[in-house]
Design a protein around this motif. Structure first.
Motif, PDB file in Angstrom:
ATOM      1  N   GLY A   1       0.805  -1.226   0.000  1.00  0.00           N
ATOM      2  CA  GLY A   1       0.000   0.000   0.000  1.00  0.00           C
ATOM      3  C   GLY A   1       0.832   1.267   0.000  1.00  0.00           C
ATOM      4  N   LEU A   2       2.006   1.159  -0.583  1.00  0.00           N
ATOM      5  CA  LEU A   2       2.876   2.335  -0.672  1.00  0.00           C
ATOM      6  C   LEU A   2       2.240   3.444  -1.494  1.00  0.00           C
ATOM      7  N   ARG A   3       1.380   3.086  -2.445  1.00  0.00           N
ATOM      8  CA  ARG A   3       0.760   4.089  -3.323  1.00  0.00           C
ATOM      9  C   ARG A   3      -0.081   5.087  -2.542  1.00  0.00           C
ATOM     10  N   GLY A   4      -0.687   4.622  -1.448  1.00  0.00           N
ATOM     11  CA  GLY A   4      -1.474   5.537  -0.629  1.00  0.00           C
ATOM     12  C   GLY A   4      -0.609   6.610   0.006  1.00  0.00           C
ATOM     13  N   LEU A   5       0.576   6.204   0.488  1.00  0.00           N
ATOM     14  CA  LEU A   5       1.506   7.158   1.080  1.00  0.00           C
ATOM     15  C   LEU A   5       2.024   8.142   0.028  1.00  0.00           C
ATOM     16  N   LEU A   6       2.261   7.623  -1.175  1.00  0.00           N
ATOM     17  CA  LEU A   6       2.743   8.496  -2.243  1.00  0.00           C
ATOM     18  C   LEU A   6       1.684   9.512  -2.647  1.00  0.00           C
ATOM     19  N   MET A   7       0.443   9.081  -2.716  1.00  0.00           N
ATOM     20  CA  MET A   7      -0.631  10.015  -3.067  1.00  0.00           C
ATOM     21  C   MET A   7      -0.751  11.114  -2.018  1.00  0.00           C
ATOM     22  N   GLU A   8      -0.549  10.751  -0.781  1.00  0.00           N
ATOM     23  CA  GLU A   8      -0.592  11.751   0.287  1.00  0.00           C
ATOM     24  C   GLU A   8       0.599  12.700   0.178  1.00  0.00           C
ATOM     25  N   GLN A   9       1.753  12.138  -0.174  1.00  0.00           N
ATOM     26  CA  GLN A   9       2.951  12.976  -0.338  1.00  0.00           C
ATOM     27  C   GLN A   9       2.787  13.940  -1.511  1.00  0.00           C
ATOM     28  N   MET A  10       2.148  13.479  -2.591  1.00  0.00           N
ATOM     29  CA  MET A  10       1.988  14.304  -3.786  1.00  0.00           C
ATOM     30  C   MET A  10       0.771  15.217  -3.714  1.00  0.00           C
ATOM     31  N   LYS A  11       0.017  15.147  -2.649  1.00  0.00           N
ATOM     32  CA  LYS A  11      -1.218  15.926  -2.543  1.00  0.00           C
ATOM     33  C   LYS A  11      -0.996  17.429  -2.727  1.00  0.00           C
ATOM     34  N   PRO A  12       0.039  18.023  -2.124  1.00  0.00           N
ATOM     35  CA  PRO A  12       0.257  19.458  -2.335  1.00  0.00           C
ATOM     36  C   PRO A  12       0.454  19.829  -3.808  1.00  0.00           C
ATOM     37  N   PHE A  13       1.094  18.917  -4.563  1.00  0.00           N
ATOM     38  CA  PHE A  13       1.303  19.204  -5.978  1.00  0.00           C
ATOM     39  C   PHE A  13       0.032  19.015  -6.791  1.00  0.00           C
ATOM     40  N   THR A  14      -0.657  17.894  -6.574  1.00  0.00           N
ATOM     41  CA  THR A  14      -1.851  17.609  -7.371  1.00  0.00           C
ATOM     42  C   THR A  14      -2.963  18.621  -7.105  1.00  0.00           C
ATOM     43  N   GLU A  15      -3.068  19.074  -5.859  1.00  0.00           N
ATOM     44  CA  GLU A  15      -4.096  20.071  -5.549  1.00  0.00           C
ATOM     45  C   GLU A  15      -3.757  21.411  -6.171  1.00  0.00           C
ATOM     46  N   GLY A  16      -2.464  21.758  -6.188  1.00  0.00           N
ATOM     47  CA  GLY A  16      -2.090  23.048  -6.739  1.00  0.00           C
ATOM     48  C   GLY A  16      -2.030  23.058  -8.244  1.00  0.00           C
ATOM     49  N   ALA A  17      -1.596  21.969  -8.844  1.00  0.00           N
ATOM     50  CA  ALA A  17      -1.385  21.960 -10.286  1.00  0.00           C
ATOM     51  C   ALA A  17      -2.591  21.483 -11.065  1.00  0.00           C
ATOM     52  N   ALA A  18      -3.287  20.466 -10.574  1.00  0.00           N
ATOM     53  CA  ALA A  18      -4.357  19.890 -11.386  1.00  0.00           C
ATOM     54  C   ALA A  18      -5.612  19.574 -10.596  1.00  0.00           C
ATOM     55  N   GLY A  19      -5.683  20.046  -9.352  1.00  0.00           N
ATOM     56  CA  GLY A  19      -6.829  19.712  -8.526  1.00  0.00           C
ATOM     57  C   GLY A  19      -8.125  20.295  -9.023  1.00  0.00           C
ATOM     58  N   SER A  20      -8.050  21.318  -9.846  1.00  0.00           N
ATOM     59  CA  SER A  20      -9.267  21.964 -10.339  1.00  0.00           C
ATOM     60  C   SER A  20      -9.708  21.404 -11.690  1.00  0.00           C
ATOM     61  N   TYR A  21      -8.960  20.460 -12.240  1.00  0.00           N
ATOM     62  CA  TYR A  21      -9.262  19.917 -13.559  1.00  0.00           C
ATOM     63  C   TYR A  21      -9.380  18.397 -13.491  1.00  0.00           C
ATOM     64  N   LYS A  22     -10.007  17.853 -14.519  1.00  0.00           N
ATOM     65  CA  LYS A  22     -10.065  16.409 -14.697  1.00  0.00           C
ATOM     66  C   LYS A  22     -10.043  16.131 -16.189  1.00  0.00           C
TER      67      LYS A  22
END
Length: 615
Positions: A183-204
């Motif tokens: 389940g390392l992917r869950g930790l990585l998603m949490e680590q990348m959260k600041p980037f994904t929210e800032g860069a692409a969190g408003s788009y899909k």
């Protein structure tokens, strides 16, 4: 100086051929070089020049391509489906690319259009991350990862792995689950959260296209071939866009197409400035000439007024050509106000001549005051060269040279056109002006008291805060209705109502720039902690310095000891069958954990789409 000008006047009066040849030759000389100057429309000239030798301040305004983006929006109306919106988007982009490709290579205006993800992007990303994932795992993760190597956690994780394998992504890319039983992917998603929210969190992404969260607006990013601050080159792009939008509005009325961005704002600002200046100058010049014609009653007075000003303008442009070779069109537009100042020197001479009808006496009376006025005005304009703003420096130099040229023509060539036999004066018009000038304002105490009281009231009103200055540079320019609509639409759909600022890190190499971003990110974190920055895009989550990657790879190797690998092996054998999974299905994990890894520069891997690299 007075005697010198009188000697020139007498010489030209006795040698008319020399007068005409010298005047025409100077006109032709300065006119030729004035026509050779390159007029640029770069609003970046309005920004202060950098104090740093490496030009880092200019980077943010001149070389940072993200500011050059134009956001093209396709808004579905009346319940338009996602499929229909993407169909219109594809047709519009195909037409736009065709028109750009049809241009000569030196005239093309579009560098890149980023509107959909490549079909093979996901496969490339998976392959790359499989080969370099440890370099992107922060060392702080391992404490939590160690706590996850227990039977209770692995039992829950195996059930999650089973569900993920049945999901659309898991069924398409099962290797993602097989490589990560813990389940390392869950930790990585949490680590990348600041980037994904800032860069692409408003788009899909839908059908490979970029949509806002409510699926009503498709977004396209256009990168021009030119800088956003160069509004001259931008005019072609926006004429093409406006033409296509008009065509598609007729064929697809249920999809509203709009655009905004720094290039669009610069284009409409430049258009409005030039339009307003043209109307203002023509209108004011017509009014002045009508007034002068009524007062002087000589129609030949008008060319006498214009000749020195035109000569001064050509002289100023020619001087700028010899000094710099180029000149800001915006500075030239601002410099139009100099025409009024230059015209006043010509009026000094012509008005005085109208009263005394003696060109030589005019020179005796006017050379000193005109020259002194010229010197003080030149001094005022030359003070602008000490301002670290190139546009104002250009304006100051041009204005100073234009005044010099106008004054020179007025004192050297203009007296030769003054003919006492044709001199006419409208005494009635000038009588009104003379009467006003002769009125003893200084002896009227009630008038003086009224002026003083008005000044005191105005000063008090200002001190009390009645006058406020707008410090927001976003309100400096003209905002077109169409671009304002587009900007507000995207802001409302992506919940980015706060103002966005661009911070840039630079370096001699890309690697040095990435390392410098680490320093800047620490400063932004501190600003965020005190509330001055709401959020920022954590680019350092994907662009990791090579030395940091090596540290993370070493941490990965040190973590996965033989004992931990054996522990994971035993936990998989216990928990996988309970979740209905085969333990051997997770054998890729052990190859992944024990493989040899090397730092790698992501920006050289050709994975990130060209249009996204500066988005």
């Amino acid at each position: 100086m007075t005697e010198f000008c009188i000697k020139i006047y007498r010489f030209f009066r006795n040698h008319r051929a020399v007068f005409w040849v010298s005047m025409i030759a100077l006109y032709a000389f300065f006119g030729y070089f004035a026509s050779k100057i390159y007029l640029e429309e770069d609003i970046n000239k309005l920004m202060p020049s950098s104090k740093n030798e490496d030009g880092t301040t200019k980077l943010a305004f001149a070389n940072l391509r993200i500011k050059d983006k134009t956001f093209l929006l396709f808004e579905g109306k009346n319940g338009a489906s996602v499929e229909h919106i993407t169909e219109i988007c594809d047709a519009f982009i195909d037409s736009l690319e065709s028109r750009n490709a049809a241009m000569d290579s030196t005239q093309q205006v579009i560098g890149n259009i980023f509107y959909r993800l490549p079909d093979d992007l996901m496969l490339d990303v998976i392959d790359y991350m499989s080969a370099h994932l440890p370099a992107y795992i922060d060392t702080s993760v391992y404490t939590r990862l160690d706590a996850m190597l227990t039977y209770p956690h692995m039992k829950l994780q195996m059930k999650a792995n089973h569900d993920d394998l049945l999901s659309p992504v898991g069924s398409m890319f099962p290797e993602l689950i097989q490589m990560d039983p813990v389940g390392l992917r869950g930790l990585l998603m949490e680590q990348m959260k600041p980037f994904t929210e800032g860069a692409a969190g408003s788009y899909k992404t839908l059908n490979g296209h970029f949509f806002v969260q409510d699926s009503t607006v498709c977004v396209v990013f256009i990168t021009p071939m030119y800088s956003a601050t160069n509004t001259g080159q931008g005019s072609t792009l926006f004429r093409i866009l406006n033409d296509q939008i008009e065509q598609f509005s007729a064929s697809a009325p249920d999809v509203k197409i709009s655009y905004h961005g720094t290039p669009a704002s610069g284009f409409y600002n430049s258009w409005r400035i030039k339009s307003d200046l043209k109307g203002t100058i023509i209108g004011s010049l017509v009014l002045v000439l009508i007034f002068i014609s009524i007062c002087f009653r000589n129609y030949n007075t008008i060319p006498l007024l214009l000749l020195p000003v035109v000569f001064g303008t050509l002289f100023g442009l020619a001087a700028m050509y010899f000094i710099k070779g180029h000149f800001s069109l915006l500075a030239l537009g601002i410099g139009a106000i100099v025409l009024g100042v230059a015209l006043s020197y010509v009026l000094h001479i012509i008005t005085h001549y109208k009263y005394i009808s003696d060109p030589e006496q005019v020179l005796r009376d006017q050379v000193k005051p005109v020259c002194l006025g010229c010197l003080t005005t030149i001094g005022s304009f030359m003070g602008l060269i000490f301002i670290r703003t190139e546009l104002l420096q250009d304006f100051g130099l041009f204005a100073a040279f234009a005044i010099v040229g106008t004054t020179f023509f007025s004192l050297v060539f203009l007296p030769q056109f003054l003919n006492p036999r044709k001199n006419k004066l409208n005494h009635r018009a000038f009588a009104i002006i003379d009467r006003i000038n002769a009125y003893p304002f200084d002896r009227k105490k009630p008038l003086l008291f009224t002026i003083l009281a008005t000044a005191v009231v105005c000063i008090g009103f200002y001190i009390a805060g009645g006058t406020q200055f707008d410090a927001d540079m976003h309100n400096l320019g003209y905002k077109a209705e169409s671009t304002s609509y587009s900007e507000n639409l995207l802001r409302s759909k992506t919940h980015t109502g706060d103002k966005q600022k661009y911070f840039a890190s630079s370096g001699a190499t890309m690697e040095e720039a990435i390392e410098n971003f680490e320093i800047m990110a620490a400063k932004l974190d501190s600003l965020q902690n005190i509330g001055l920055v709401k959020s920022y895009t954590h680019t350092n989550q994907i662009f990791v310095p090579l030395h940091v990657q090596q540290e993370r790879i070493d941490a990965w190797k040190n973590f996965w000891t033989g004992e931990r690998l054996q522990l994971v092996h035993d936990l998989i054998n216990k928990t996988a069958p309970e979740a209905g999974l085969i333990p051997n299905a997770f054998s890729p994990f052990f190859e992944f954990a024990t493989a040899d890894y090397e730092p790698d520069a992501l920006y050289e891997a050709s994975i990130i789409p060209e249009g996204y690299q500066s988005t």
